[in-house]
Structure formats: structure tokens, C-alpha cells
Design a protein around this motif. Structure first.
Motif, PDB file in Angstrom:
ATOM      1  N   VAL A 106      -2.877  -5.687  -1.802  1.00  0.00           N
ATOM      2  CA  VAL A 106      -2.593  -6.444  -3.036  1.00  0.00           C
ATOM      3  C   VAL A 106      -2.334  -7.910  -2.707  1.00  0.00           C
ATOM      4  O   VAL A 106      -2.935  -8.805  -3.320  1.00  0.00           O
ATOM      5  CB  VAL A 106      -1.393  -5.829  -3.799  1.00  0.00           C
ATOM      6  N   SER A 107      -1.466  -8.154  -1.741  1.00  0.00           N
ATOM      7  CA  SER A 107      -1.091  -9.545  -1.455  1.00  0.00           C
ATOM      8  C   SER A 107      -2.188 -10.315  -0.720  1.00  0.00           C
ATOM      9  O   SER A 107      -2.400 -11.493  -0.993  1.00  0.00           O
ATOM     10  CB  SER A 107       0.216  -9.602  -0.660  1.00  0.00           C
ATOM     11  N   ASN A 110      -5.400 -10.349  -3.237  1.00  0.00           N
ATOM     12  CA  ASN A 110      -5.097 -10.758  -4.613  1.00  0.00           C
ATOM     13  C   ASN A 110      -5.799  -9.848  -5.628  1.00  0.00           C
ATOM     14  O   ASN A 110      -6.507 -10.308  -6.517  1.00  0.00           O
ATOM     15  CB  ASN A 110      -5.462 -12.231  -4.836  1.00  0.00           C
ATOM     16  N   VAL A 111      -5.594  -8.538  -5.456  1.00  0.00           N
ATOM     17  CA  VAL A 111      -6.152  -7.541  -6.368  1.00  0.00           C
ATOM     18  C   VAL A 111      -5.004  -6.746  -6.971  1.00  0.00           C
ATOM     19  O   VAL A 111      -3.864  -6.813  -6.505  1.00  0.00           O
ATOM     20  CB  VAL A 111      -7.133  -6.585  -5.640  1.00  0.00           C
ATOM     21  N   SER A 112      -5.315  -5.974  -8.005  1.00  0.00           N
ATOM     22  CA  SER A 112      -4.282  -5.145  -8.627  1.00  0.00           C
ATOM     23  C   SER A 112      -3.939  -3.967  -7.715  1.00  0.00           C
ATOM     24  O   SER A 112      -4.692  -3.627  -6.799  1.00  0.00           O
ATOM     25  CB  SER A 112      -4.793  -4.607  -9.975  1.00  0.00           C
ATOM     26  N   LYS A 113      -2.797  -3.341  -8.018  1.00  0.00           N
ATOM     27  CA  LYS A 113      -2.375  -2.178  -7.241  1.00  0.00           C
ATOM     28  C   LYS A 113      -3.400  -1.054  -7.369  1.00  0.00           C
ATOM     29  O   LYS A 113      -3.694  -0.356  -6.386  1.00  0.00           O
ATOM     30  CB  LYS A 113      -0.991  -1.719  -7.699  1.00  0.00           C
ATOM     31  N   ALA A 114      -3.971  -0.882  -8.542  1.00  0.00           N
ATOM     32  CA  ALA A 114      -4.987   0.163  -8.764  1.00  0.00           C
ATOM     33  C   ALA A 114      -6.233  -0.110  -7.926  1.00  0.00           C
ATOM     34  O   ALA A 114      -6.808   0.811  -7.321  1.00  0.00           O
ATOM     35  CB  ALA A 114      -5.343   0.253 -10.245  1.00  0.00           C
ATOM     36  N   GLU A 115      -6.652  -1.381  -7.887  1.00  0.00           N
ATOM     37  CA  GLU A 115      -7.819  -1.737  -7.070  1.00  0.00           C
ATOM     38  C   GLU A 115      -7.525  -1.534  -5.584  1.00  0.00           C
ATOM     39  O   GLU A 115      -8.362  -1.034  -4.827  1.00  0.00           O
ATOM     40  CB  GLU A 115      -8.226  -3.189  -7.328  1.00  0.00           C
ATOM     41  N   ALA A 116      -6.326  -1.898  -5.167  1.00  0.00           N
ATOM     42  CA  ALA A 116      -5.930  -1.719  -3.775  1.00  0.00           C
ATOM     43  C   ALA A 116      -5.907  -0.237  -3.403  1.00  0.00           C
ATOM     44  O   ALA A 116      -6.371   0.147  -2.325  1.00  0.00           O
ATOM     45  CB  ALA A 116      -4.565  -2.351  -3.526  1.00  0.00           C
ATOM     46  N   LYS A 117      -5.397   0.574  -4.307  1.00  0.00           N
ATOM     47  CA  LYS A 117      -5.354   2.023  -4.063  1.00  0.00           C
ATOM     48  C   LYS A 117      -6.764   2.579  -3.920  1.00  0.00           C
ATOM     49  O   LYS A 117      -7.037   3.399  -3.038  1.00  0.00           O
ATOM     50  CB  LYS A 117      -4.610   2.719  -5.208  1.00  0.00           C
ATOM     51  N   GLU A 118      -7.655   2.138  -4.765  1.00  0.00           N
ATOM     52  CA  GLU A 118      -9.050   2.581  -4.701  1.00  0.00           C
ATOM     53  C   GLU A 118      -9.699   2.170  -3.377  1.00  0.00           C
ATOM     54  O   GLU A 118     -10.381   2.976  -2.731  1.00  0.00           O
ATOM     55  CB  GLU A 118      -9.831   1.986  -5.881  1.00  0.00           C
TER      56      GLU A 118
END
Length: 145
Positions: A106-107, A110-118
Motif C-alpha cells: 500500500v505505502s 500507493n494502491v488501496s488495501k484491496a489492490e495490495a491484497k490482490e
């Protein structure tokens, strides 16, 4: 790029195995048989094209210096790719522990938590909830799962 002795020895051994008749050069037929032994089926046209790219002296065969140059270039290109991937991975590994987590993705990206999880789920082949460099490298190279 100078290769270690072990690598040079392995290249020589591989070349000798391909050079079935021991004449110091590898023919189209020898390349085809060698590729079949390792489970790769190339058409004659594909083999001729590959050999044309390697055959510096135009004699229709691959001699040892031509083979060694090809392998050395491949190793060099692979090393450059791994080094580039390592720099990216290190920039994502904020705490430097050798693993990338969802908060780090995420940091750093610079993506959302959902995108990072994916992204993590795609890379995390051992399912430990973290991405190792090896897992990242597989995704970087386009190989997952």
C-alpha cells in the motif's frame, strides 16, 4: 563478463553432450535431438532460425565459441533482470525483513488495501501472507502460481 570456472565447465559439458559425433561443431540435427531429450519440440525452421542467429561464421553449425557467447549473454541478461527486480523489491520492503506485506505494498505502490491484497495473493505461492523476493521475481517475470 567472466563466468566462474564451474559455470564454464558446465557450459563445456553441455556443449559436448550436444556434439554427439565429437566433431567440434553442433549441427541442426544435433540441436533437434538435444532439444527432444529435454522435452522441447522445435520445428526444423525454428532450429534453423536459432542457429542462424548463433552461427557467426556462417558455416551452418554452432561451434563452441558461438555456444559459449550465447550462454554468457543469456546469463548476463538474466543477471541484469534479477538486479532490476531486486531494486524494485527492496524499495517495496520498507522494513527490510526480506518479505513484503500488504501495508508495505500500500505505502510503496500507493494502491488501496484491496489492490495490495490482490497483488499479494497473486504472488504468495507458499500462502504465508507475505511476498518473498523469489515470489516477487516470478510475478516480475510473468510466472505465477
Amino acid at each position: 563478463m567472466e563466468l566462474p570456472k564451474e559455470a564454464r565447465d558446465a557450459i563445456k559439458k553441455t556443449y559436448r553432450a550436444m556434439d554427439e559425433n565429437g566433431d567440434g561443431r553442433v549441427s541442426v540435427a544435433e540441436v533437434r535431438r538435444a532439444s527432444k531429450r529435454i522435452g522441447i519440440e522445435f520445428s526444423m525452421d525454428q532450429i534453423k532460425q536459432m542457429m542462424g542467429e548463433l552461427d557467426d561464421n556462417g558455416d551452418g553449425y554452432i561451434n563452441y565459441p558461438e555456444f559459449e557467447r550465447m550462454i554468457t549473454e543469456f546469463i548476463h541478461e538474466d543477471t541484469e533482470e534479477v538486479n532490476a527486480a531486486r531494486k524494485i523489491f527492496q524499495s517495496m520492503d520498507v522494513d527490510g525483513d526480506g518479505k513484503v506485506t500488504i501495508p508495505e505494498i500500500v505505502s510503496s505502490l500507493n494502491v488501496s488495501k484491496a489492490e495490495a491484497k490482490e497483488l499479494l495473493e497473486e504472488a504468495d505461492t507458499n500462502k504465508d501472507g507475505k511476498m518473498s523476493f523469489e515470489e516477487f521475481l516470478n510475478v516480475y517475470r510473468g510466472h505465477t502460481g
